[in-house]
Design a protein around this motif. Sequence first.
Motif, PDB file in Angstrom:
ATOM      1  N   ASN A   1     -51.960 -59.313  59.739  1.00  0.00           N
ATOM      2  CA  ASN A   1     -53.053 -60.218  60.085  1.00  0.00           C
ATOM      3  C   ASN A   1     -53.009 -60.423  61.593  1.00  0.00           C
ATOM      4  O   ASN A   1     -52.048 -60.971  62.123  1.00  0.00           O
TER       5      ASN A   1
ATOM      6  N   ARG B   1     -58.256 -63.245  52.786  1.00  0.00           N
ATOM      7  CA  ARG B   1     -57.696 -62.331  53.788  1.00  0.00           C
ATOM      8  C   ARG B   1     -56.723 -61.317  53.177  1.00  0.00           C
ATOM      9  O   ARG B   1     -55.609 -61.104  53.653  1.00  0.00           O
TER      10      ARG B   1
ATOM     11  N   LEU C   1     -58.532 -57.850  58.422  1.00  0.00           N
ATOM     12  CA  LEU C   1     -57.431 -58.757  58.715  1.00  0.00           C
ATOM     13  C   LEU C   1     -57.458 -59.239  60.159  1.00  0.00           C
ATOM     14  O   LEU C   1     -56.505 -59.846  60.636  1.00  0.00           O
TER      15      LEU C   1
END
Length: 687
Positions: free
Chosen positions: A69, A577, A654
């Motif tokens: 991420n 996510r 991400l």
Amino acid sequence: MLVKPQQLTLSLLVSLAMTSTAYAEHVALPAMSITGIAGETTPYALPESIISSPDSGDMLKKLPGANINQNGPLTSLVQYRGMYADRVNVVVDGLALSTAGPNRMDSPLSYVPSSQLDNIAIYRGIAPVSSGIETIGGTVKAESRQAEFGSSDEIEVHGNLNSLYSTNGDTRSVGANTSMANQHHRLQLSGSVDRSHDQEFDGGDILPTESDRDTLGIAYGFRHNDTELEFDLNHLDTGETGTPALPMDIIWIRGETLKAGITQQLDNGGKLTAKVHYQDVDHQMDNFSLRQPGMMLRYNDADVLAKGFQLGYSQGNWGFGLDADSAEHNSLISDPSNAMFFVNNFNEVERDRLSAFAEWDGAIADKWQMQSGLRLTHVKTDADDVDSSMAGMMMPVATLRDDFNNADQSQEDTLADIVFKFTRTLSSSLDLELGFARKERAPSYQERYLWLPLQATSGLADGKNYIGNLNLDPETSYQFEIGLDWHQPDFAISPRLFYHHVNDYIQGVATDNAAAIMVSNNMSPMAGTPLQYDNVDAKLYGIDTNWLWALTDHWQLDGTVSYVRGKRRDTNDNLYRIAPLTARTQLSYIQPDWRVAVEAVTVAAQNKISTENEEAKTGGYAFFNLSGQYSVSKAVSVQAGVNNLLDRKYSNHLGGYNRVSGNDDIAVGDRLPGLGRSFYLGLNLNW
């Protein structure tokens, strides 16, 4: 271009249709065994790779099931099989580092630049209990370059210099290590410098994404007979660095990490280890130095003070350990234009952990191996009273403050992790692996003690305001995994199928707290209804695999495929996510002194999105990377390549959303784009 799932492994299917004679011993194969005695190393380390970025997170993405991420150029949050941030245990040089920033701007991987990285590895699937505390989302190990002891009393001098230049963002990176050692002593000095300007994509600039980071370290080791001592001191100094997916940018992160340890080999064949560590890091961020200022100027000064110890004993098939650590966090928000304004966001928040484990690893029957473990952990958290200058002007702020201060902030959780992993040798070239586990995680300090609706969410980066929940229960995950390791002299593949049944998964849900809604609407009307952390039920399942094929004496094909699906079990919503289906395929031509490779990175569309987080869909895409390496001599090698060869414009699911106004190339709220084409050149010297 939308990429269908069946297209992701097209290059793999094409390669399997080829016929050729392969001689694996002539090529540099990744860290898979092809000898017929084991399918993979544990933990599974990244095969030797060319460095094209100062960010160690870019290396991790090459491992099966792993992703990042990305909230900024140095802010890589590990995601493994859909779990990320606090759920994944990231260990850097043996330590589970605490982060100073409430949004994890100083993520654990930011403490070890790629120029200093020796290897990065992941425990595939279920992490053993010995790998750390709170490993519900797995364990990642990153290790920096360390000097080794010599073989005699003569002093040996060795060193390494890595340098990198990349055109995208005018990125410059240098890392150096030098050491003196004999068979009893080793002394090492290390340091690195990373600088870059704003990054670019096919369409403009990503603002702000400049970066500035220095590291410095000194390490000493002593060895005599069966005793070994080590002392390490490391300094991190991160300067102005953009994080466009977050409300603020890094102004500085400065601090030290100290660790010391002893290892003693015992006469009975056992080994005793003891380690202590100390970490002191200060962090300042703001919302106006690197981006266009809004109506409200804000500083946030945060810090962490952490310490702990580890004791371990192993003998034969058994391993035992006792771990304890403590971290104290503070965060104070201020206004440089108004000395009276303040928000005491986190005030002496303390999170203490005491944990013990026992582990057994050995043969239980003909062709069967078992690894089993039990870890018990006690987590205690507490916080001091909070306040804000806004409480005197806004009754809802005063209500939230008083509700928090009048509540019992002291919370305790007892966690139990149980692991059983079985491996059976089906043939000389095929192993079966089964895994069952129960893993738990206590709430993070942000999830529990965020009293005012803000975006201090451990890097969640969804643009929503959150408040904490003192009454959260720990997450409990029941994990199942089945996998195969097939290893021929010229071919190896290691697929893993997994399912995680998670009770009390911690996620933000729409709050009914009237005071929080009023405050959020007043301060951030564009953020929508604020969310409050709560326990829900979830599940994650999928498959990932790594594989390689030695096509001929010099040609090698290898890659990974990773897929995870994250869903709520109590509603029809999806988890937020979650990485899309991703395949990485690399074709390499290898000679003794040089090698070249082309890599295809293919990512499917992500349509399974979280309604609760108002998550946006992303389309599929593919891009290509070229790389090459030439060994001038044993001491000198040159690396070069180009990432995103065709300058493909794409949005990384991400990558978070743009929070920075004033950029004509990316609107506020749009998904941040992936990086455009970048040429790079690196030089490696060893002495």
